[in-house]
Design a protein around this motif. Structure first.
Motif, PDB file in Angstrom:
ATOM      1  N   VAL A 141      -2.897   1.715   7.547  1.00 53.55           N
ATOM      2  CA  VAL A 141      -1.591   2.174   8.031  1.00 53.55           C
ATOM      3  C   VAL A 141      -1.760   3.335   9.007  1.00 53.55           C
ATOM      4  O   VAL A 141      -0.968   3.493   9.940  1.00 53.55           O
ATOM      5  CB  VAL A 141      -0.677   2.595   6.864  1.00 53.55           C
ATOM      6  CG1 VAL A 141      -0.275   1.388   6.034  1.00 53.55           C
ATOM      7  CG2 VAL A 141      -1.330   3.656   5.993  1.00 53.55           C
ATOM      8  N   TRP A 142      -2.804   4.130   8.835  1.00 51.91           N
ATOM      9  CA  TRP A 142      -3.014   5.272   9.728  1.00 51.91           C
ATOM     10  C   TRP A 142      -3.528   4.808  11.083  1.00 51.91           C
ATOM     11  O   TRP A 142      -3.173   5.373  12.117  1.00 51.91           O
ATOM     12  CB  TRP A 142      -3.964   6.269   9.077  1.00 51.91           C
ATOM     13  CG  TRP A 142      -3.482   6.660   7.710  1.00 51.91           C
ATOM     14  CD1 TRP A 142      -4.079   6.384   6.513  1.00 51.91           C
ATOM     15  CD2 TRP A 142      -2.259   7.347   7.400  1.00 51.91           C
ATOM     16  NE1 TRP A 142      -3.312   6.856   5.478  1.00 51.91           N
ATOM     17  CE2 TRP A 142      -2.195   7.453   5.993  1.00 51.91           C
ATOM     18  CE3 TRP A 142      -1.220   7.883   8.169  1.00 51.91           C
ATOM     19  CZ2 TRP A 142      -1.128   8.070   5.336  1.00 51.91           C
ATOM     20  CZ3 TRP A 142      -0.161   8.498   7.516  1.00 51.91           C
ATOM     21  CH2 TRP A 142      -0.119   8.592   6.128  1.00 51.91           C
ATOM     22  N   ASN A 143      -4.369   3.768  11.075  1.00 56.43           N
ATOM     23  CA  ASN A 143      -4.785   3.163  12.346  1.00 56.43           C
ATOM     24  C   ASN A 143      -3.559   2.654  13.104  1.00 56.43           C
ATOM     25  O   ASN A 143      -3.393   2.909  14.308  1.00 56.43           O
ATOM     26  CB  ASN A 143      -5.731   1.987  12.111  1.00 56.43           C
ATOM     27  CG  ASN A 143      -7.011   2.351  11.408  1.00 56.43           C
ATOM     28  OD1 ASN A 143      -7.540   1.564  10.622  1.00 56.43           O
ATOM     29  ND2 ASN A 143      -7.535   3.537  11.667  1.00 56.43           N
ATOM     30  N   ALA A 144      -2.706   1.928  12.379  1.00 58.56           N
ATOM     31  CA  ALA A 144      -1.514   1.357  13.003  1.00 58.56           C
ATOM     32  C   ALA A 144      -0.561   2.444  13.472  1.00 58.56           C
ATOM     33  O   ALA A 144       0.068   2.315  14.537  1.00 58.56           O
ATOM     34  CB  ALA A 144      -0.808   0.430  12.012  1.00 58.56           C
ATOM     35  N   LEU A 145      -0.447   3.510  12.695  1.00 59.27           N
ATOM     36  CA  LEU A 145       0.450   4.601  13.069  1.00 59.27           C
ATOM     37  C   LEU A 145       0.012   5.224  14.399  1.00 59.27           C
ATOM     38  O   LEU A 145       0.850   5.493  15.274  1.00 59.27           O
ATOM     39  CB  LEU A 145       0.471   5.663  11.971  1.00 59.27           C
ATOM     40  CG  LEU A 145       1.484   6.799  12.143  1.00 59.27           C
ATOM     41  CD1 LEU A 145       2.907   6.253  12.097  1.00 59.27           C
ATOM     42  CD2 LEU A 145       1.288   7.859  11.059  1.00 59.27           C
TER      43      LEU A 145
END
Length: 252
Positions: A141-145
């Motif tokens: 999710v942090w990559n996507a964020l």
């Protein structure tokens, strides 16, 4: 700083004819954009029997979204400013180019336009699902964020440079083309990782119709943060304290 120009608006603004016309324009533009963009993905799935995404499919998605957004922005530009994106509306609000109340009206229209487009697609395709945005394997999710923040920064920065900046001159059709191009380019960059939304409404419609909410917050937080940073950076360093046009709602 742009924060000093933030306007709340007046109670009567939400029912003002111009504001309602602008909201309707946002609804129609969003419907056009999502129907074509989401529909192209559904067509790809039908042609490949729900096969794995291929490089050709990614290029097709980028092209369909770029063309559809060019049209959606163009047809709404003279009525609502052609935001077609809650993140763009949020960026415009931070720059003092739209009041909070009118912005909320835009958000409602944009979200409804996306949901209606997905419902129409589901009906027109005989019940095929409108796939919700999702993270690819090994993408956190942090990559996507980070992807959503950076991609939306590029989008809203482009909007400011080509459509908001009072020094832009007569760019005419260049602004919608540039906005469509940056979205298409960002899909080529981020589509294989998180779907490359850059637009909370585009993510919201498919999520509602398929009732799939996994990691949906990423597709809100990322675009809003990216839009906010782009608006503050461009307004602070390139527009500054110069007098620039504001939407009529700030004068009600």
């Amino acid at each position: 700083m742009p924060i000093s120009r933030i306007a709340i608006g007046t109670p009567g603004e939400a029912s003002h004819p111009d504001a309602l016309k602008a909201a309707l324009a946002e609804f129609i533009s969003m419907l056009i954009f999502v129907f074509a963009g989401e529909g192209s993905g559904m067509a790809f799935n039908k042609l490949t029997n729900n096969g794995a995404t291929t490089p050709a499919g990614l290029v097709a998605a980028a092209l369909s979204h770029a063309l559809a957004l060019f049209v959606a922005v163009s047809v709404g530009a003279n009525i609502s400013g052609g935001h077609v994106n809650p993140a763009v509306t949020f960026g415009a609000f931070l720059g003092g180019n739209i009041s909070l109340l009118r912005g909320v009206l835009y958000w409602i229209a944009q979200l409804l336009g996306s949901v209606v487009a997905c419902l129409l697609l589901k009906f027109a395709t005989g019940g095929l699902e409108t796939g919700a945005f999702a993270l690819s394997a090994n993408v956190s999710v942090w990559n996507a964020l980070v992807f959503e923040i950076v991609m939306t920064f590029g989008l809203v920065y482009t909007v400011y440079a080509t459509a908001v900046d009072p020094k832009k001159g007569d760019l005419g059709v260049i602004a919608p083309i540039a906005i469509g191009f940056i979205v298409g380019a960002n899909i080529l960059a981020g589509g294989a990782f998180d779907g490359a939304s850059m637009n909370p409404a585009v993510s919201f419609g498919p999520a509602v119709v398929s009732w799939t909410w996994d990691n949906h917050w990423v597709y809100w937080l990322g675009p809003l943060v990216g839009a906010g940073v782009a608006a503050v950076v461009y307004d602070t360093f390139f527009i500054g304290h110069s007098t620039h046009d504001r939407l009529p709602t700030t004068d009600y």
